[in-house]
Design a protein around this motif. Structure first.
Motif, PDB file in Angstrom:
ATOM      1  N   TYR A 180       0.815  -1.209   0.000  1.00  0.00           N
ATOM      2  CA  TYR A 180       0.000   0.000   0.000  1.00  0.00           C
ATOM      3  C   TYR A 180       0.853   1.265   0.000  1.00  0.00           C
ATOM      4  CZ  TYR A 180      -4.516  -2.264   0.258  1.00  0.00           C
ATOM      5  OH  TYR A 180      -5.635  -2.984  -0.066  1.00  0.00           O
ATOM      6  N   PRO A 293      -3.140  -0.064   4.826  1.00  0.00           N
ATOM      7  CA  PRO A 293      -4.249  -1.024   4.764  1.00  0.00           C
ATOM      8  C   PRO A 293      -5.253  -0.895   5.896  1.00  0.00           C
ATOM      9  CG  PRO A 293      -2.114  -2.159   4.879  1.00  0.00           C
ATOM     10  CD  PRO A 293      -1.832  -0.729   4.682  1.00  0.00           C
ATOM     11  N   ARG A 296      -7.384   2.110   5.327  1.00  0.00           N
ATOM     12  CA  ARG A 296      -8.319   1.975   4.210  1.00  0.00           C
ATOM     13  C   ARG A 296      -9.463   1.046   4.575  1.00  0.00           C
ATOM     14  NH1 ARG A 296      -6.385   1.414  -2.030  1.00  0.00           N
ATOM     15  NH2 ARG A 296      -8.414   1.812  -3.009  1.00  0.00           N
ATOM     16  N   ALA A 297      -9.121  -0.037   5.281  1.00  0.00           N
ATOM     17  CA  ALA A 297     -10.186  -0.968   5.706  1.00  0.00           C
ATOM     18  C   ALA A 297     -11.189  -0.236   6.595  1.00  0.00           C
ATOM     19  CB  ALA A 297      -9.582  -2.150   6.450  1.00  0.00           C
ATOM     20  N   ILE A 315      -9.192  -5.613   1.390  1.00  0.00           N
ATOM     21  CA  ILE A 315      -7.933  -4.896   1.591  1.00  0.00           C
ATOM     22  C   ILE A 315      -6.741  -5.827   1.522  1.00  0.00           C
ATOM     23  CG2 ILE A 315      -6.577  -3.650   3.320  1.00  0.00           C
ATOM     24  CD1 ILE A 315      -8.638  -1.928   2.024  1.00  0.00           C
ATOM     25  N   LYS A 319      -3.684  -4.436  -2.787  1.00  0.00           N
ATOM     26  CA  LYS A 319      -4.123  -3.092  -3.155  1.00  0.00           C
ATOM     27  C   LYS A 319      -4.899  -3.071  -4.477  1.00  0.00           C
ATOM     28  CE  LYS A 319      -2.364   1.615  -3.351  1.00  0.00           C
ATOM     29  NZ  LYS A 319      -2.559   1.914  -4.779  1.00  0.00           N
ATOM     30  N   ALA A 322      -8.441  -3.700  -3.702  1.00  0.00           N
ATOM     31  CA  ALA A 322      -9.103  -2.575  -3.042  1.00  0.00           C
ATOM     32  C   ALA A 322      -9.403  -1.476  -4.062  1.00  0.00           C
ATOM     33  CB  ALA A 322      -8.215  -2.032  -1.925  1.00  0.00           C
TER      34      ALA A 322
END
Lengths: 469, 84, 462
Positions: A180, A293, A296-297, A315, A319, A322
């Protein structure tokens, strides 16, 4: 029998995906290039050549340090780690010893906090090919310097791991974080390697070098726990040594024992300058850090109200997955069904083909097509699964596939069939009108039979109810 | 002395080991003069402070023959002595 | 044949020189000098004459054999690099070629720069043209030798780590300039001690040295230690005069261990400086007694890592590959390195070992910082510091054989501190004693080469 008390610390080496090498302008990713074609006098250690530091590698290293909650040192230096080996073009490796890029960080693994002792950058050695295939029986080595000088970040942990499983989890998570951050390419072979140090019950430390693959890391360490326990149970002492993991037989074996203790005789590299990592530089990096990560999650859960489970799968698949998910949402704002079909069915199909989303023929535009068809009831769930498989195989637009295979019933087809059934079954219709629920089921059943079970019962129900009223 | 020879990858005869060892200890004796100076200065890695010399991350291929000075090559590999 | 560079440049400009004939004659004379005094390891029999345009157009240039020359064997004076042909030019050589310089050969040196008399050259020590039973000094002995002996126009590219330009300049009666550390790119210089190596020049006159140095100086992106300081035409400082300048003579540099004949020659030259309008006083550099030890600690620590790459792989001496790598590497290195190289590798390896490096290596780095501060404060008072270049007259080879390592290292006492501090120095011949040359050295602040040239040229031709 008491469980042995295990202590494990690791050093992870990541090949950074800069464009050029750490100290020279050759490509950082030589791929399958002809041996020694991606070299220059610098990485080949020719007399008189001098290194020069790749600015991007410094940036990448600092980002890793920040992502691991470390302190970025204000001044950093490079050191020469001197030892003789055929894969070292100068018989010393330029690395960082006294003053690394970052120190004192951690990674939270559930309940356990794994402390990160340091993050530093250094150069990768060359690739050795043993002319008879195995390290222990070769007569000569063949040396390919294409990889020599590729930038590496080394992440050193404290011995905070209590079992091999934790190490695997750490590596999986670390790999995600690095992906990420954009500093690492998980598809690149051998781009993430681990040296692990393990001791049980306060005994000697054994080092296992150069393990690739997270499963192998766990296997190698599990084997060591068993091996070392076996030794101590016999009353003997575990020897301090360096071992190598054989992935085929899943065991570790001792590398040839050296008769002397290696002393790397570190000096500061006098060809290289001190590098200052100013407040400004670090702050600007922090401000422009890519989403990690976990972040973002959390955002997926918060913004799209999908479950933690779905978010984590999306995730941690990687990447590109996602990115794919969020690209789909831009085209069709249905987070829950898209997530559901992605996690439960798309992934299965991709895994079956051993394919990654970014290499597959699946695209957000066509994927959301399929989702729309499902939502509208144009295909039953069962046929949707079939369709998914074909779509992943061919990449053809699901609409086209469905039309070809007659997977889908158009709305007008459905209406025709429903009206037919209604007209032929007046008794059931009036029973339904007078409140008999089973009558509806009966009608649905007939429609299903007629459509050869292709239609979705819920959709049928809706249409019947509408027609009757 | 044995150990240093191992680290430095030099084979010395017993005679040489003795004579080098003597010379080494003479020189190290001479170095002891540094004990009498108390230097708390920051170490000078270079005569002039050199910092932040960095290179742009760009690829530039070198046109050359890396194997040109090697006596022992195998296809396009350098050959070297085995590991174990 | 004229040996004056200035006159030669005029002749080239006027078209009076037929380049091919001239070079052919020069190479013949090189062979003659070679058979008498042995300054070269390699003579470049087919130099490239195509690009001979520029500031060095038509000027024969020799290159110390520790500096890489594309297509010409480069050995660093060692057997372990015998037959090595570099695939690239050192930046300084490329700069000289660009300005039309003609590379005529590679000059002899102490192996990797380890030495003060060039007697550690695996290809034979060069002999002093003033007396062939005596040494030329080192480690740039070959450069000093050919410069002194050449009966043709010529300037030498040389190199210094602890005094390797000043020593041969003094012993051969030539002019040597050791510039500020970082002034000339080290890219392509086979490393001895990376934090102290400097590429410089040896010439018959100050003008010659200034000319070549100007061409070689300047920032090189390939060398991370290369200075970004502006450079100018150093020849413009020649003959500018020294009226009103203040010079200091560090008393530690004129001690009872300095040969009286050297002191006498030196003092006569000092008088000339005063006559020319300069003020000369005595001063002191009390840290001088720590210089040799701290220099050698830094030098051997760095050198022992620099020499690790020579192990019989990829270039230079290679043997049949038998046995494991430890056996093979040891075999080649033992066969390829000379005694002094082995000594320094062993010493350097020891000095770097855990447990010793803090007391030795790191301490020496701190002492260097102190010595630099000491020089800097001197240059606030003086335009330059002056001293004899070497404590002795050129010694006989038989005398050198009797010296212990420590005695040899102490020969560098007059040059080692300035070299470690990276300050520039210029050595100019100031007369003879018993037919042997005496050198006077002028040390200046960082980047003060111009001033040194100004001062040095005032001592010329008197």
């Amino acid at each position: 029998m008491m469980e042995p008390e295990v202590m494990i610390g690791i050093e992870a080496h990541v090949q950074l995906n800069t464009k050029s090498k750490m100290f020279c302008s050759d490509m950082s990713e030589p791929g399958d290039a002809e041996p020694n074609s991606n070299t220059c006098p610098i990485c080949l250690g020719f007399p008189g050549s001098k290194p020069k530091v790749n600015a991007k590698a410094v940036e990448h290293g600092a980002m890793i340090g920040l992502a691991l909650n470390s302190r970025i040192n204000e001044k950093m230096f490079f050191s020469r780690k001197a030892y003789f080996y055929p894969d070292l073009s100068k018989n010393y490796q330029i690395t960082q010893y006294e003053i690394p890029l970052a120190s004192g960080g951690f990674m939270q693994l559930g309940e356990t906090k794994i402390r990160i002792r340091r993050v530093h950058i250094e150069e990768d050695p060359a690739k050795l090919v043993h002319d008879s295939g195995e390290i222990t029986s070769a007569n000569k080595v063949l040396i390919d310097y294409n990889r020599a000088g590729v930038p590496l970040a080394e992440i050193v942990t404290e011995p905070d791991f209590k079992n091999p499983r934790q190490v695997r989890q750490f590596m999986e998570h670390l790999s995600s974080v690095l992906e990420y951050l954009g500093v690492y390419d998980p598809k690149r072979e051998m781009s993430l390697r681990v040296d692990a140090n393990i001791s049980i019950n306060g005994g000697e430390r054994v080092e296992i070098k150069n393990i690739t693959g997270f499963e192998n890391v766990e296997k190698a360490l599990s084997y060591e726990v068993v091996r070392q326990s076996g030794i101590t149970r016999m009353g003997a002492k575990v020897e301090r040594e360096t071992r190598h993991f054989n992935a085929e037989v899943k065991t570790t074996s001792a590398l040839r024992k050296k008769e002397y203790e290696e002393d790397y005789g570190y000096i500061f590299d006098p060809d290289l300058p001190m590098i200052t990592l100013t407040r400004k530089f670090v702050d600007s990096l922090k401000a422009n850090m890519p989403e990690l990560p976990e972040q973002r999650a959390a955002r997926l859960v918060k913004d799209y109200k999908i479950s933690d489970y779905y978010a984590n799968v999306i995730i941690y698949t990687g990447k590109p997955m996602a990115d794919f998910y969020e690209a789909c949402l831009k085209l069709e704002n249905k987070p829950e069904p898209i997530a559901s079909w992605l996690v439960n069915y798309l992934l299965k199909s991709l895994n079956w083909r051993s394919e990654r989303i970014e290499d597959s023929k699946v695209k957000p535009e066509t994927f959301v097509e399929l989702i729309r068809m499902i939502e509208k009831g144009e295909v039953t769930e069962r046929y949707a699964k079939e369709l998914m498989k074909q779509y992943v195989d061919t990449g053809t637009s699901p609409k086209k596939l469905a039309a070809k295979e007659k997977f889908a019933l158009s709305e007008s087809d459905m209406l025709k069939i429903v009206r037919e059934i209604i007209s032929k079954n007046g008794k059931a219709v009036s029973e339904f009108k007078s409140g008999k629920g089973e009558a509806l089921q009966f009608l649905i059943g007939l429609v299903l039979k007629e459509t050869k079970k292709q239609a979705d019962p819920k959709t049928i129900k809706g249409i019947i109810e509408k027609e009757i009223r | 002395m044995e150990h240093i020879c191992m680290l430095a990858k030099l084979n010395l005869t017993e005679q040489e080991k003795e004579s080098y060892a003597r010379e080494l200890s003479d020189v190290l004796e001479a170095f002891k003069v540094l004990d009498s100076i108390d230097a708390k200065d920051e170490p000078a890695f270079h005569p002039i402070e050199i910092k932040d010399r960095l290179r742009e991350d760009e690829v530039r291929r070198t046109k050359w023959n890396p194997l040109g000075n090697a006596k022992s090559v195998d296809k396009k590999y350098f050959t070297g002595p085995k590991i174990v | 044949m004229e040996t004056s560079i200035r006159k030669h440049i005029e002749a080239i400009k006027n078209g009076d020189v037929k380049l091919e004939e001239f070079v052919s004659e020069v190479l013949e004379r090189c062979e003659k000098v070679q058979s008498k005094y042995r300054p070269f390891i390699t003579i470049n029999k087919k130099p490239d004459l195509k690009k001979s345009k520029g500031k060095l157009a038509g000027i024969p240039i020799s290159v110390k054999d520790s500096i890489c020359t594309d297509g010409i064997q480069t050995t660093a004076g060692s057997k372990i690099l015998e037959g090595y042909v570099p695939p690239f030019d050192a930046t300084c050589v490329a700069n000289a070629r660009k300005e039309g310089g003609i590379i005529i050969g590679k000059t002899a040196l102490d192996e990797f720069g380890f030495g003060t008399f060039s007697t550690n050259c695996a290809y034979g020590a060069p002999k002093n043209p003033h007396d062939p039973e005596r040494a030329c000094g080192g480690s740039s002995g070959g450069a000093g030798c050919i410069t002194a002996a050449a009966d043709f126009p010529h300037i030498a590219i040389a190199q210094s780590t602890g005094g390797s330009i000043t020593a041969p300049a003094a012993f051969t009666g030539t002019v040597g300039i050791t510039p500020t550390y970082g002034r000339v790119s080290r890219y392509g210089l086979i490393d001895y001690a990376n934090s102290m190596d400097k590429i410089g020049v040896i010439g018959k006159e100050v003008y010659d040295a200034a000319l070549l140095l100007s061409v070689m100086s300047g920032y090189d992106p390939l060398d991370s230690t290369s200075s970004e300081e502006k450079t100018d035409d150093l020849t413009s400082y020649v003959g500018k005069g020294i009226e009103g300048m203040r010079f200091g003579i560090p008393k530690e540099y004129v001690s009872d261990t300095t040969d009286k004949k050297v002191v006498s020659g030196f003092m006569k030259a000092v008088q000339k400086l005063e006559v020319a309008g300069a003020k000369v006083e005595e001063t002191s550099l009390p840290l001088t007694k720590y210089a040799v030890s701290s220099y050698y600690l830094i030098a051997i620590s760095e050198a022992s890592t620099n020499l690790a790459k020579y192990c019989g792989l990829r270039y230079g001496m290679q043997q049949e590959i038998v046995g494991d790598f430890e056996t093979y590497f040891s075999k080649v290195r033992t066969a390829g390195f000379g005694k002094e190289a082995k000594r320094r590798i062993l010493l350097g390896t020891y000095a770097r070992m855990a447990g010793y490096r803090d007391a030795y290596y790191l301490k020496a780095l701190r002492v260097r910082a102190k010595i630099i501060k000491e020089f800097k404060s001197e240059f606030k008072k003086f335009d330059a510091l002056i001293a004899p270049s070497m404590p002795i007259l050129p010694p006989k080879f038989s005398e050198i054989d009797k010296l212990t390592p420590i005695q040899t290292y102490n020969m560098d006492i007059l040059t080692i501190a300035s070299n470690m501090a990276g300050i520039p120095s210029l050595s100019v011949p100031v007369g003879k004693a018993d037919g042997l040359p005496i050198g006077l050295q002028i040390m200046g602040d960082h980047f003060a080469e111009g001033k040194l040239i100004q001062i040095g040229s005032s001592l010329e031709g008197r």
